[in-house]
Design a protein around this motif. Structure first.
Motif, PDB file in Angstrom:
ATOM      1  N   MET A   1       0.852  -1.177   0.000  1.00 29.96           N
ATOM      2  CA  MET A   1       0.000   0.000   0.000  1.00 29.96           C
ATOM      3  C   MET A   1       0.889   1.228   0.000  1.00 29.96           C
ATOM      4  O   MET A   1       1.904   1.273   0.661  1.00 29.96           O
ATOM      5  N   SER A   2       0.476   2.199  -0.717  1.00 30.57           N
ATOM      6  CA  SER A   2       1.298   3.391  -0.859  1.00 30.57           C
ATOM      7  C   SER A   2       0.664   4.634  -0.236  1.00 30.57           C
ATOM      8  O   SER A   2       1.151   5.725  -0.445  1.00 30.57           O
ATOM      9  N   LEU A   3      -0.408   4.475   0.526  1.00 29.56           N
ATOM     10  CA  LEU A   3      -1.032   5.626   1.164  1.00 29.56           C
ATOM     11  C   LEU A   3      -0.597   5.736   2.622  1.00 29.56           C
ATOM     12  O   LEU A   3      -0.545   4.742   3.337  1.00 29.56           O
ATOM     13  N   CYS A  23      -7.258   3.835   8.834  1.00 27.85           N
ATOM     14  CA  CYS A  23      -6.007   3.363   8.230  1.00 27.85           C
ATOM     15  C   CYS A  23      -5.980   1.844   8.152  1.00 27.85           C
ATOM     16  O   CYS A  23      -5.619   1.271   7.121  1.00 27.85           O
ATOM     17  N   LEU A  24      -6.361   1.184   9.230  1.00 28.07           N
ATOM     18  CA  LEU A  24      -6.366  -0.273   9.230  1.00 28.07           C
ATOM     19  C   LEU A  24      -7.343  -0.813   8.188  1.00 28.07           C
ATOM     20  O   LEU A  24      -7.020  -1.736   7.443  1.00 28.07           O
ATOM     21  N   GLY A  25      -8.506  -0.215   8.101  1.00 22.63           N
ATOM     22  CA  GLY A  25      -9.522  -0.678   7.155  1.00 22.63           C
ATOM     23  C   GLY A  25      -9.179  -0.417   5.703  1.00 22.63           C
ATOM     24  O   GLY A  25      -9.768  -1.018   4.806  1.00 22.63           O
ATOM     25  N   THR A  26      -8.234   0.482   5.460  1.00 23.44           N
ATOM     26  CA  THR A  26      -7.866   0.822   4.088  1.00 23.44           C
ATOM     27  C   THR A  26      -6.444   0.403   3.729  1.00 23.44           C
ATOM     28  O   THR A  26      -6.027   0.575   2.591  1.00 23.44           O
ATOM     29  N   GLY A  27      -5.698  -0.109   4.681  1.00 25.44           N
ATOM     30  CA  GLY A  27      -4.323  -0.513   4.425  1.00 25.44           C
ATOM     31  C   GLY A  27      -3.334   0.637   4.429  1.00 25.44           C
ATOM     32  O   GLY A  27      -2.193   0.470   4.015  1.00 25.44           O
ATOM     33  N   ALA A  28      -3.745   1.796   4.910  1.00 29.79           N
ATOM     34  CA  ALA A  28      -2.842   2.952   4.962  1.00 29.79           C
ATOM     35  C   ALA A  28      -1.970   2.874   6.218  1.00 29.79           C
ATOM     36  O   ALA A  28      -2.361   2.291   7.226  1.00 29.79           O
ATOM     37  N   ASP A  91      -4.413  13.994  -8.993  1.00 33.40           N
ATOM     38  CA  ASP A  91      -4.414  12.623  -9.473  1.00 33.40           C
ATOM     39  C   ASP A  91      -3.615  11.762  -8.492  1.00 33.40           C
ATOM     40  O   ASP A  91      -2.402  11.910  -8.369  1.00 33.40           O
ATOM     41  N   PHE A  92      -4.311  10.907  -7.784  1.00 36.86           N
ATOM     42  CA  PHE A  92      -3.685   9.987  -6.837  1.00 36.86           C
ATOM     43  C   PHE A  92      -3.764   8.547  -7.354  1.00 36.86           C
ATOM     44  O   PHE A  92      -3.705   7.603  -6.585  1.00 36.86           O
ATOM     45  N   SER A  93      -3.909   8.372  -8.660  1.00 38.63           N
ATOM     46  CA  SER A  93      -4.254   7.063  -9.216  1.00 38.63           C
ATOM     47  C   SER A  93      -3.104   6.060  -9.291  1.00 38.63           C
ATOM     48  O   SER A  93      -3.358   4.878  -9.502  1.00 38.63           O
ATOM     49  N   ASP A  94      -1.882   6.486  -9.129  1.00 38.42           N
ATOM     50  CA  ASP A  94      -0.761   5.563  -9.229  1.00 38.42           C
ATOM     51  C   ASP A  94      -0.584   4.809  -7.906  1.00 38.42           C
ATOM     52  O   ASP A  94      -0.089   5.380  -6.933  1.00 38.42           O
ATOM     53  N   PRO A  95      -0.963   3.527  -7.857  1.00 37.08           N
ATOM     54  CA  PRO A  95      -0.864   2.794  -6.591  1.00 37.08           C
ATOM     55  C   PRO A  95       0.580   2.524  -6.155  1.00 37.08           C
ATOM     56  O   PRO A  95       0.815   2.111  -5.033  1.00 37.08           O
ATOM     57  N   GLN A  96       1.537   2.767  -7.029  1.00 34.19           N
ATOM     58  CA  GLN A  96       2.947   2.564  -6.676  1.00 34.19           C
ATOM     59  C   GLN A  96       3.564   3.811  -6.053  1.00 34.19           C
ATOM     60  O   GLN A  96       4.618   3.734  -5.432  1.00 34.19           O
ATOM     61  N   GLU A  97       2.933   4.959  -6.236  1.00 31.59           N
ATOM     62  CA  GLU A  97       3.453   6.204  -5.684  1.00 31.59           C
ATOM     63  C   GLU A  97       3.264   6.232  -4.166  1.00 31.59           C
ATOM     64  O   GLU A  97       2.224   5.847  -3.654  1.00 31.59           O
ATOM     65  N   GLU A  98       4.292   6.652  -3.448  1.00 27.70           N
ATOM     66  CA  GLU A  98       4.190   6.818  -1.999  1.00 27.70           C
ATOM     67  C   GLU A  98       3.532   8.171  -1.747  1.00 27.70           C
ATOM     68  O   GLU A  98       4.145   9.215  -1.973  1.00 27.70           O
ATOM     69  N   GLN A 151      -7.606   4.825  -7.384  1.00 26.08           N
ATOM     70  CA  GLN A 151      -6.753   3.652  -7.616  1.00 26.08           C
ATOM     71  C   GLN A 151      -7.557   2.382  -7.853  1.00 26.08           C
ATOM     72  O   GLN A 151      -6.984   1.315  -8.063  1.00 26.08           O
ATOM     73  N   GLY A 152      -8.878   2.478  -7.796  1.00 20.68           N
ATOM     74  CA  GLY A 152      -9.717   1.301  -7.998  1.00 20.68           C
ATOM     75  C   GLY A 152      -9.824   0.417  -6.760  1.00 20.68           C
ATOM     76  O   GLY A 152     -10.080  -0.769  -6.890  1.00 20.68           O
ATOM     77  N   PHE A 153      -9.612   0.975  -5.583  1.00 21.90           N
ATOM     78  CA  PHE A 153      -9.690   0.246  -4.318  1.00 21.90           C
ATOM     79  C   PHE A 153      -8.865  -1.036  -4.334  1.00 21.90           C
ATOM     80  O   PHE A 153      -9.389  -2.135  -4.129  1.00 21.90           O
ATOM     81  N   PRO A 154      -7.546  -0.920  -4.545  1.00 19.95           N
ATOM     82  CA  PRO A 154      -6.699  -2.112  -4.638  1.00 19.95           C
ATOM     83  C   PRO A 154      -6.711  -2.938  -3.346  1.00 19.95           C
ATOM     84  O   PRO A 154      -6.583  -2.396  -2.243  1.00 19.95           O
ATOM     85  N   GLY A 155      -6.894  -4.231  -3.483  1.00 18.60           N
ATOM     86  CA  GLY A 155      -6.862  -5.141  -2.350  1.00 18.60           C
ATOM     87  C   GLY A 155      -8.051  -5.035  -1.413  1.00 18.60           C
ATOM     88  O   GLY A 155      -8.024  -5.587  -0.329  1.00 18.60           O
ATOM     89  N   MET A 156      -9.082  -4.331  -1.847  1.00 20.65           N
ATOM     90  CA  MET A 156     -10.260  -4.152  -0.997  1.00 20.65           C
ATOM     91  C   MET A 156     -11.462  -4.826  -1.642  1.00 20.65           C
ATOM     92  O   MET A 156     -11.544  -4.934  -2.849  1.00 20.65           O
ATOM     93  N   GLU A 157     -12.386  -5.250  -0.799  1.00 17.76           N
ATOM     94  CA  GLU A 157     -13.608  -5.895  -1.304  1.00 17.76           C
ATOM     95  C   GLU A 157     -14.629  -4.850  -1.640  1.00 17.76           C
ATOM     96  O   GLU A 157     -14.733  -3.829  -1.038  1.00 17.76           O
TER      97      GLU A 157
END
Length: 157
Positions: A1-3, A23-28, A91-98, A151-157
Motif C-alpha cells: 500500500m502506498s497511502l 487506516c487499518l480498514g484501508t491498508g494505509a 491525481d492519486f491514481s498511481d498505486p505505486q506512488e508513496e 486507484q480502484g480500491f486495490p486489495g479491498m472488497e
C-alpha cells in the motif's frame, strides 16, 4: 500500500483512534509526529480504535524532518482549510506512488513554516462558509477514500 496518513502533533485521542481504524480498514500507514497531546497507551485511543489498535501500521517520528528524511522520494500533500486547490483536483491514481497526506493539530493546523514553498500541495475539502473546518477524522477518511477510489480500491472488497 502506498497511502500514508501523517498526524502532526495530534491533540485529541479520539480523532487519532478513529483515523487509526480508517487506516487499518484501508491498508494505509499512520505516522504520528511528536510531541503528541496524549499517550498512545491512553484508553480513549484504544476505545476509539477498538481492538484493532495493535494491528494498525503506526510509525512514530520526532519531527517532520525525520519523516522527510525517511521518505525523501514520496509525494506530500498538506490538508488545510486555506489550501488553494481542492483534493479532487489531484491525481492519486498511481498505486505505486508513496503518497503522504499530512494533517495538522486540531486546534491550530499545520504550522505555516512547514508549508513555505509547498503551497501548491496544500489541499482543501469543499464545504460551505458556515464552518471553519470539518472534524479531523472525517477529513482524513474523505481524502483517503478519494485516493483509493482513483486507484480502484486495490486489495479491498
Amino acid at each position: 500500500m502506498s497511502l500514508h496518513v501523517v498526524l502532526f502533533q495530534p491533540e485529541i485521542p479520539a480523532n487519532t483512534g478513529n483515523i487509526s481504524r480508517t487506516c487499518l480498514g484501508t491498508g494505509a500507514t499512520l505516522h504520528l509526529i511528536h510531541p503528541l497531546g496524549f499517550s498512545i497507551d491512553d484508553r480513549m485511543v484504544r476505545r476509539a480504535g477498538l481492538d484493532y489498535w495493535k494491528d494498525v501500521d503506526i510509525k512514530e517520528h520526532q519531527s517532520m524532518d525525520e519523516l522527510y528524511a525517511k521518505y525523501p522520494d514520496a509525494s506530500y500533500y498538506y490538508i488545510e482549510n486555506f489550501g488553494s486547490r481542492h483534493y479532487t483536483d489531484f491525481d492519486f491514481s498511481d498505486p505505486q506512488e508513496e503518497i503522504f497526506f499530512v494533517f495538522g493539530r486540531e486546534t491550530s493546523g499545520i504550522p505555516e513554516e512547514l508549508l513555505i514553498g509547498k503551497e501548491d500541495q496544500c489541499l482543501r475539502i469543499h464545504m460551505t462558509d458556515k464552518i471553519r473546518s470539518l472534524n479531523l477524522s472525517n477529513t482524513a477518511a474523505i481524502i483517503i477514500y478519494e485516493a483509493l477510489r482513483q486507484q480502484g480500491f486495490p486489495g479491498m472488497e
